[in-house]
Design a protein around this motif. Structure first.
Motif, PDB file in Angstrom:
ATOM      1  N   THR A 163       0.844  -1.196   0.000  1.00  0.00           N
ATOM      2  CA  THR A 163       0.000   0.000   0.000  1.00  0.00           C
ATOM      3  C   THR A 163       0.882   1.249   0.000  1.00  0.00           C
ATOM      4  O   THR A 163       2.098   1.165   0.168  1.00  0.00           O
ATOM      5  CB  THR A 163      -0.914   0.002   1.258  1.00  0.00           C
ATOM      6  OG1 THR A 163      -1.835   1.082   1.173  1.00  0.00           O
ATOM      7  CG2 THR A 163      -0.094   0.137   2.539  1.00  0.00           C
ATOM      8  N   TYR A 164       0.269   2.409  -0.200  1.00  0.00           N
ATOM      9  CA  TYR A 164       1.041   3.653  -0.147  1.00  0.00           C
ATOM     10  C   TYR A 164       1.366   4.015   1.297  1.00  0.00           C
ATOM     11  O   TYR A 164       0.478   4.026   2.155  1.00  0.00           O
ATOM     12  CB  TYR A 164       0.265   4.798  -0.820  1.00  0.00           C
ATOM     13  CG  TYR A 164       0.565   4.903  -2.305  1.00  0.00           C
ATOM     14  CD1 TYR A 164       1.755   5.482  -2.740  1.00  0.00           C
ATOM     15  CD2 TYR A 164      -0.333   4.429  -3.263  1.00  0.00           C
ATOM     16  CE1 TYR A 164       2.047   5.584  -4.098  1.00  0.00           C
ATOM     17  CE2 TYR A 164      -0.052   4.524  -4.619  1.00  0.00           C
ATOM     18  CZ  TYR A 164       1.143   5.104  -5.033  1.00  0.00           C
ATOM     19  OH  TYR A 164       1.440   5.202  -6.363  1.00  0.00           O
ATOM     20  N   ASP A 165       2.632   4.327   1.554  1.00  0.00           N
ATOM     21  CA  ASP A 165       3.046   4.754   2.896  1.00  0.00           C
ATOM     22  C   ASP A 165       4.221   5.727   2.744  1.00  0.00           C
ATOM     23  O   ASP A 165       4.864   5.810   1.698  1.00  0.00           O
ATOM     24  CB  ASP A 165       3.452   3.538   3.751  1.00  0.00           C
ATOM     25  CG  ASP A 165       3.554   3.870   5.243  1.00  0.00           C
ATOM     26  OD1 ASP A 165       3.309   5.043   5.628  1.00  0.00           O
ATOM     27  OD2 ASP A 165       3.878   2.957   6.022  1.00  0.00           O
ATOM     28  N   TYR A 166       4.503   6.438   3.827  1.00  0.00           N
ATOM     29  CA  TYR A 166       5.627   7.367   3.832  1.00  0.00           C
ATOM     30  C   TYR A 166       6.949   6.608   3.919  1.00  0.00           C
ATOM     31  O   TYR A 166       7.030   5.548   4.531  1.00  0.00           O
ATOM     32  CB  TYR A 166       5.517   8.321   5.026  1.00  0.00           C
ATOM     33  CG  TYR A 166       4.273   9.154   5.001  1.00  0.00           C
ATOM     34  CD1 TYR A 166       4.172  10.268   4.153  1.00  0.00           C
ATOM     35  CD2 TYR A 166       3.176   8.834   5.807  1.00  0.00           C
ATOM     36  CE1 TYR A 166       3.013  11.031   4.122  1.00  0.00           C
ATOM     37  CE2 TYR A 166       2.020   9.597   5.777  1.00  0.00           C
ATOM     38  CZ  TYR A 166       1.934  10.696   4.935  1.00  0.00           C
ATOM     39  OH  TYR A 166       0.797  11.439   4.893  1.00  0.00           O
TER      40      TYR A 166
ATOM     41  N   MET B  98       4.779   9.650  -0.513  1.00  0.00           N
ATOM     42  CA  MET B  98       4.363   8.286  -0.204  1.00  0.00           C
ATOM     43  C   MET B  98       4.755   7.375  -1.365  1.00  0.00           C
ATOM     44  O   MET B  98       4.699   7.773  -2.529  1.00  0.00           O
ATOM     45  CB  MET B  98       2.853   8.233   0.011  1.00  0.00           C
ATOM     46  CG  MET B  98       2.400   9.145   1.142  1.00  0.00           C
ATOM     47  SD  MET B  98       0.619   9.014   1.441  1.00  0.00           S
ATOM     48  CE  MET B  98       0.561   7.556   2.475  1.00  0.00           C
TER      49      MET B  98
ATOM     50  N   THR C 159       4.734  -2.541   3.588  1.00  0.00           N
ATOM     51  CA  THR C 159       5.071  -1.740   4.756  1.00  0.00           C
ATOM     52  C   THR C 159       4.405  -2.296   6.001  1.00  0.00           C
ATOM     53  O   THR C 159       3.344  -2.935   5.936  1.00  0.00           O
ATOM     54  CB  THR C 159       4.652  -0.267   4.535  1.00  0.00           C
ATOM     55  OG1 THR C 159       4.885   0.476   5.740  1.00  0.00           O
ATOM     56  CG2 THR C 159       3.179  -0.153   4.163  1.00  0.00           C
TER      57      THR C 159
ATOM     58  N   GLY D 133       3.796  -0.082   8.299  1.00  0.00           N
ATOM     59  CA  GLY D 133       3.307   1.190   8.845  1.00  0.00           C
ATOM     60  C   GLY D 133       4.478   2.052   9.250  1.00  0.00           C
ATOM     61  O   GLY D 133       5.394   1.578   9.917  1.00  0.00           O
ATOM     62  N   HIS D 134       4.443   3.335   8.834  1.00  0.00           N
ATOM     63  CA  HIS D 134       5.646   4.155   9.032  1.00  0.00           C
ATOM     64  C   HIS D 134       5.903   4.466  10.495  1.00  0.00           C
ATOM     65  O   HIS D 134       6.993   4.914  10.839  1.00  0.00           O
ATOM     66  CB  HIS D 134       5.558   5.450   8.214  1.00  0.00           C
ATOM     67  CG  HIS D 134       4.470   6.361   8.648  1.00  0.00           C
ATOM     68  ND1 HIS D 134       3.160   6.164   8.287  1.00  0.00           N
ATOM     69  CD2 HIS D 134       4.487   7.459   9.430  1.00  0.00           C
ATOM     70  CE1 HIS D 134       2.412   7.127   8.817  1.00  0.00           C
ATOM     71  NE2 HIS D 134       3.191   7.918   9.516  1.00  0.00           N
TER      72      HIS D 134
ATOM     73  N   GLY E 225       9.457  -0.190   5.774  1.00  0.00           N
ATOM     74  CA  GLY E 225       8.961  -0.425   4.422  1.00  0.00           C
ATOM     75  C   GLY E 225       9.933  -1.227   3.592  1.00  0.00           C
ATOM     76  O   GLY E 225      10.692  -2.052   4.110  1.00  0.00           O
TER      77      GLY E 225
ATOM     78  N   LEU F 172      -1.210   0.388  10.103  1.00  0.00           N
ATOM     79  CA  LEU F 172      -1.618   0.644   8.716  1.00  0.00           C
ATOM     80  C   LEU F 172      -2.997   1.295   8.640  1.00  0.00           C
ATOM     81  O   LEU F 172      -3.303   2.006   7.670  1.00  0.00           O
ATOM     82  CB  LEU F 172      -1.606  -0.667   7.917  1.00  0.00           C
ATOM     83  CG  LEU F 172      -0.198  -1.251   7.702  1.00  0.00           C
ATOM     84  CD1 LEU F 172      -0.286  -2.633   7.079  1.00  0.00           C
ATOM     85  CD2 LEU F 172       0.643  -0.328   6.826  1.00  0.00           C
TER      86      LEU F 172
ATOM     87  N   LEU G  70      -3.245   5.081   7.875  1.00  0.00           N
ATOM     88  CA  LEU G  70      -2.766   5.659   6.613  1.00  0.00           C
ATOM     89  C   LEU G  70      -3.903   6.136   5.720  1.00  0.00           C
ATOM     90  O   LEU G  70      -4.959   5.502   5.669  1.00  0.00           O
ATOM     91  CB  LEU G  70      -1.980   4.608   5.823  1.00  0.00           C
ATOM     92  CG  LEU G  70      -0.582   4.250   6.306  1.00  0.00           C
ATOM     93  CD1 LEU G  70      -0.052   3.101   5.467  1.00  0.00           C
ATOM     94  CD2 LEU G  70       0.331   5.455   6.201  1.00  0.00           C
TER      95      LEU G  70
END
Lengths: 448, 448
Positions: A303-306, A315, A320, A322-323, A339, A442, A445
């Motif tokens: 998924t998109y994450d920082y 992102m 990941t 989770g950042h 990540g 997560l 996000l």
């Protein structure tokens, strides 16, 4: 039989291999906080133009500048070694080869990217490079590289490591790097942290934020990152290209390729050039090996994450945890990242690159067996690949399969002996990161 | 131009070169306390027969056993490197080459002798090897070698180093070595010391005496020494033989050969194969480089003295500062020895091998310049050779001579970073050992 396979200097690769050209789908773009793709301009405050172009490029081959090749020749091509003594100890029918990246001056594969990054920054008039470092593998590589091109290198080193790992700090200083215990009083981020907690021990997230702040606020300074991003993995492909040529010299081709998997530069560096063959129909399995305590590929979500823990960077679509994942204090510092490179993640998502997780104790057992057979004491990160290779070699002993296995010995453990000490004392834990914690992290996000 | 010159594995030397065969005069024999030559029997309590034969041999070439060659191939042949970046930084017309012995698993040239010593002991049924170590270079090499041939290795490590240098101790443990803080309570020598002073920090003299006592009292145990003796220098000649072949590959021959000079294994290893040419009329200068704080060749006397500080060993004719010389706490631990190999001493006495002394600060300045040009962080011992080469290269810059200089990079400094720390902090001293102290010490010796 030949133990070490040397590639002549004039056969060292002249181009980096860009895996994007052979991926079945274009890479998912990085997104800004608005959910829109981030363009090159957003990166120009902290990266030179040449690096931004490489980050976005889909060209298959990108030329390595002559000035960079000249510096890489200090220790490259690195040896490919047949792990004959390990094979004997395991009694396996497999052939085991490793690419020895530990022979670089900094003791790992990291200078392969630090040197071109320093070069391009110098070319574009930058005077200072700033980066963060945890245990110090990347910081020492950038200090080495910055010194080669007469750049002022500043390294924000997480305070707890600064205090506990003085040897790697001294290595950076020997190459002229300026090392600061982060949080520092040079940045707003650092001052804010120190105001709240004057005794803060720091974290990699704080150190990244400090480095980015200082680089962004100074037109003569840039930031440099040691893994995760496309251009870093690109620079590391010199490893896999050399390994292919060296295996060819002895008439071999690997059935499986293993590398430790943290931010992805180790894995991408060795595996991507073999992916080119896989994309062309060749039967080769590529395997990333991560810690059970930090299982982004095996238990994370795609998924998109920082990219950083503070949520400052664009992102990226990646596996990941989770950042705001809090990595437990395991000893493979280079694999403690929430990540994973977007390129590695996409290939894994598409079923083209495998992943497995190994517990900490097993990795050190593997490292000690390796040291007692092949001599070299490996870095804790490299022990992950060794543990995976041993698992496979013993499995093949049961089935009688005589596979050819290749792994990346990404670094030596000379600056990590205190971790071996804790292993010998039975103090290492096998931590399995709980799935509920990953889910909770997560859930916070934004979804794109 | 080629940066690194690799010798193919099948050209690794098959024989050790024995310099005794080409010396103009037979070596002065070791003497017992009665002033009479010591025969092989006196050594058989602590050394295997094959080693004693080598110690006494005058044969020019002695075959390296296949089992030893197989183990040496883990990292040998070592690279010969053209120090192009150092040459540029100095602006010298000289060509500078170095033999990189730092690439061994233990990080120095010491395993070249540890491996054959372990092999011969195993062949003769020995179960345990015992040795002493100061900073740990030799102890770690013997642990590595003992593990290869399934020998129990015990290392008496000077207590102050045991406490202050835990990383090298851990390296020994990783290879399965049993490390004890000396004085121990396992020997009479150790117990006597502890009775007098329960807080004793130990010394190399005590550690040697403990190791010899334990080896002599156990028929299944032997002692192993890492320098000084003829057989150790013999084993190290693989270095210089390889270097000659590698220089030949690029059409070069050295005008001058430099190596650090402590017990002589580093210097003899690189220089003796070139002495063979010198004995045949070739014009080549061989130079040992020692610390001004421990100037056996440059300020010592050529006379019979004990090999150890307690006066337990036979006496050897050598350059010595007196066996009760108290070495100041300099950071090149491998060069803190009161005497010098009998072979090196005799060649120096006969004007066939030169010597010079360099101060501690200058050696670390040289090491940092080397690290900032060639990348590799050298061991403090190796810094002595580098300092001497820099002196000569700068002298040639004045005169315009374009000499070819060769030196032994005997080890890396990864486990010596605390010494670099003290250098950076300006805490290192340039100690000149006083000539009166040498005279007073030598006056106590019996004369033969």
């Amino acid at each position: 039989m030949q133990k070490k396979i040397w590639l002549p200097e004039n056969e060292m690769p002249t181009h980096w291999y860009n895996v994007v050209a052979d991926m079945p789908n274009a890479p998912a773009p990085p997104l800004g906080p608005d959910g829109q793709p981030v363009g090159p301009d957003a990166l120009s405050a902290i990266f030179p133009q040449a690096i931004i172009e490489q980050e976005m490029s889909a060209e298959r081959w990108i030329k390595i500048p002559d000035e960079v090749r000249e510096k890489l020749l200090l220790w490259r091509p690195t040896p490919l070694v047949r792990a004959t003594e390990l094979e004997k100890a395991l009694g396996t029918p497999c052939k085991i080869f490793f690419k020895n990246e530990a022979v670089s001056p900094a003791g790992s594969h990291k200078p392969n990217s630090a040197i071109p990054q320093a070069y391009y920054n110098k070319q574009e008039g930058v005077k200072r490079l700033i980066t963060e470092t945890g245990a110090g593998q990347w910081g020492s590589s950038l200090a080495l590289a910055g010194n080669m091109f007469d750049l002022d290198v500043r390294i924000c080193m997480v305070k707890v490591s600064y205090d506990q790992k003085p040897y790697r700090r001294l290595l950076m200083q020997t190459w002229g790097g300026n090392v600061f215990a982060s949080p520092t009083d040079m940045t707003q981020v650092g001052r804010d942290v120190l105001t709240k907690d004057p005794d803060s021990q720091g974290s990699l997230g704080i150190a990244i934020a400090e480095a980015v702040e200082e680089a962004g606020g100074n037109p003569e300074a840039n930031y440099a990152l040691g893994s995760v991003l496309n251009h870093v993995l690109l620079h590391q492909t010199i490893i896999g290209q050399e390994a292919k040529k060296q295996l060819e010299m002895v008439g071999e081709y690997p059935d499986m390729v293993f590398a430790p998997s943290g931010g992805g530069s180790n894995l991408g560096g060795l595996a991507f050039p073999f992916f080119a063959d896989k994309a062309a129909g060749k039967d080769v399995r590529l395997v990333g090996v991560e810690p059970t305590s930090c299982p982004s590929l095996t238990k994370g979500e795609y998924t998109y994450d920082y990219g950083d823990s503070s949520g400052l960077t664009p992102m990226m679509k990646m596996y990941t945890l989770g950042h705001d994942f809090m990595p437990p204090g395991i000893h493979a510092g280079g694999l403690r990242y929430h990540g994973q490179s977007a390129l590695v993640s996409q290939l894994h998502h598409e079923g083209l690159l495998e992943a497995m997780a190994v517990g900490q104790t097993e990795t050190f057992e593997a490292g000690v067996l390796f040291a007692r057979t092949e001599g070299i004491v490996p870095a804790p990160e490299s022990n992950h690949a060794i543990a995976a290779v041993i698992q496979e070699a013993l499995r093949c002993k049961e089935t009688g399969e005589a596979k050819t296995l290749l792994f990346n010995l990404s670094g030596h453990g000379h600056f990590d002996m205190s971790s071996y000490d804790r292993f010998f004392k039975g103090e290492l834990e096998d931590y399995e990161y709980p799935e509920e914690a990953i889910k909770a992290s997560l859930a916070t996000l934004p979804k794109f």
